[in-house]
Design a protein around this motif. Sequence first.
Motif: not given
Lengths: 331, 450
Positions: A63, A65, A252-255, B43, B226-229
């Motif tokens: 969670s 990331d 805020t960016t994910g993978q 994600d 955007t990822g998990q957030d």
Amino acid sequence: MSFFKKLKDKFTGNSENEEVSDKYKEGLSKTRNSFSSKINDLVARYRKVDEDFFEDLEEILISADVGVSTVMDLIDELKMEVKRQNIKDSAKVKEVISEKLVEIYYGEEDDQVEELNIKDNELSVMLFVGVNGVGKTTTIGKVAHKLKQEGKNVVLAAGDTFRAGAIDQLQVWGDRVGVEVIKHNEGSDPAAVIYDGVQAAKSRNADVLLCDTAGRLQNKVNLMNELSKVKRVIEREIPGAPHEVLLVLDATTGQNAMSQAKTFSESTDVSGIVLTKLDGTAKGGIVLAIRNELQIPVKLVGLGEKVTDLQTFDANAFVYGLFADMLEEQE
Amino acid sequence: MAFEGLADRLQHTIQKIKGKGKVTEQDVKEMTREVRLALLEADVNFKVVKDFIKRVKERAVDQEVMESLTPGQQVIKVVKEELTDLMGGDQSKIAVADRPPTVIMMVGLQGAGKTTTTGKLANLLRKKYNKQPMLVAADVYRPAAINQLETLGKQLDMPVFSLGTEANPVDIANQAIEQAKNEHHDYVIIDTAGRLHVDSDLMDELQQIKSNVTPDEIFLVVDAMTGQDAVNVADSFNEQLDLTGVVLTKLDGDTRGGAALSIKAVTDKPIKFAGMGEKLDELEAFHPERMASRILGMGDVLSLIEKAQDNVDEKRAKELEEKMRSASFTFDDFLEQMDQVKSMGPLEDLIGMIPGANKMKGLKNVQFDDKQLSHVEAIIQSMTKAERQDPSIMNASRKKRIAQGAGRSVSEVNRLLKQFNEMKKMMKQMSGMQKGKKGKKGKGFNFPFM
Ligand SMILES: Nc1nc2c(ncn2[C@@H]2O[C@H](COP(=O)(O)OP(=O)(O)OP(=O)(O)O)[C@@H](O)[C@H]2O)c(=O)[nH]1
Ligand SMILES: [Mg+2]
């Protein structure tokens, strides 16, 4: 309240510039201690190191990331370690967890704060790159302020000639901080602006030139080539430059941040990362994997929209931040 | 691309499970594990993934799926269905107020792409719906944000309402609506400043704007990377503002875009549009189906499976297949197979969808002419029951009678008999191939008429 919010409050609530870095270091040594005690709390929640324990740990990290493969590897290693040392009590696993996490970040190297590469008595050039909206221009404003506080003579170059209002935006930052902005018209060649920026910085005997660029998605080949060209212009004009190519990543960016890091490195040989927007609820855990896989260190973190909302990165504090919310829930 | 490894692995698992005649709970477990990884790597929020996997598992170990001829395919079908379901349907409609102007409010985190999307949406409204929108510059915080919107307004040749950076965003919104009424604009799009969902002062400001101008649409603009957030952000914005829809931006990048799934799951608000580039005409209606495939990293394979499943009577197909295996396949069965195949649509389309079909020797030699199929049908229908059950009793006089009855030539009857025998042989080969060598393209595909 997240850890970074706390950090931020600690540093920015006070008078703007007052020995922020000293306080930061001071704060950090505290966090180092409290980090291990917090991990202690985490593991104390479980009496046994069992599947539930690892599942929870996995979820905390995902969670944040950190990325599923990194997390799996970590958990596997932890499990092995637990078995090897025959750890049954969860409290004992704490050192192993923090060790492993910081180890993911630093690898074989010693843990140390990786500073910006700025030369004394000669012009240093920094190029800021990244996808759209991550905070490049804002970060330039903050860095300019920080360097000016340190007594450096700073010039900005408005290399984003594409996005509507981008040049004005940098100009506002230039006015705010009190440094000169070299700019052309919207729609002009970015390489030409940067060239002029270099000439202007030289003739004014500036210490640092900060170059803004337009945001671009890393899968746009043309735009990535344009960026390589900008970098070549700098290389040609000043041997050894650019001294930093900073990839700005939005926490805020994910993978996808991994793909950004890879592709921007290929075209501009990124030397460091600025992780922005850590004042939100996102954790930016992907930088662990980026550091681990591509050896690109995080050099700065952005903690807000004000000119002072910038800090140097510390891996221990960061790792603590990954767990912060979860630990607070418990309290 | 960053995700190729995982997509490959997932494809591999699917290949493995797809061709299986029998699927155990262990198989399902293995597959859902891979799907879980794919979703996390894309994600999708881990809580959303957890619920999702639970639902898929429940459905997948269901009797009906397990007992079907192609349980593997059925399991994948379940995954696809659940995924598409979760994303919602195509809903790219925009509200129309009873009394103009219709007011749209754009909200979101910093850097999500609100200002650009405001311009794109205005452009779409004019181009597609013939509307006359007015843009409102209510971002007084970010340096040059007003400037940015004004530049877009110039590019679009559309009016932009602004009171500079000193004015209060609530006043700006109020006055803008007044002016829009006076100037008879049918749409007003308010570009608000980016803000964190946890910034209570600024969230308060949005609520005030909302209660002042009572917008018909409140769109949350979210970066597809955007990822998990994403769940925290979407949930929080929705709770405080009761959104009407979501716009995903930067989908022209190489992100899997799992945030889309998370957002839909926590807010249950439709994703209406997707930004596909920096230019002002690059805003598209959102397609949940495509997004579902993108998240799992698969393309047409899934649609093919669905198509096959929708049109084939499972139980009957299974009986037929067993007959083929045991070589007791008759002309009656053949006829039935043909009916099923025909009900699936034009043959060429179907063949085209089979991965690696053009490389399959067997398929090349079989004729797929629709007209010829009806001739074949006529010939079989002219056979006696005994002849259909056991073609080996055929002799010259029987063939002649059949040819006459069907209105075809004896040589055509001969050709069909030969083809029928070849088909049986091929069927055996095919089923042998499935059990045998690994890694051959298209090997796992169980087409019912083969
Ligand atoms: N909360 C928060 N907002 C930030 C931070 N850094 C930048 N922002 C905001 O993010 C938005 C985008 O920042 P910009 O500096 O314009 O980003 P950029 O990368 O230059 O964007 P483009 O030039 O359009 O690609 C602005 O609203 C900034 O105020 C940060 O650390 N925290
Ligand atoms: Mg910029």
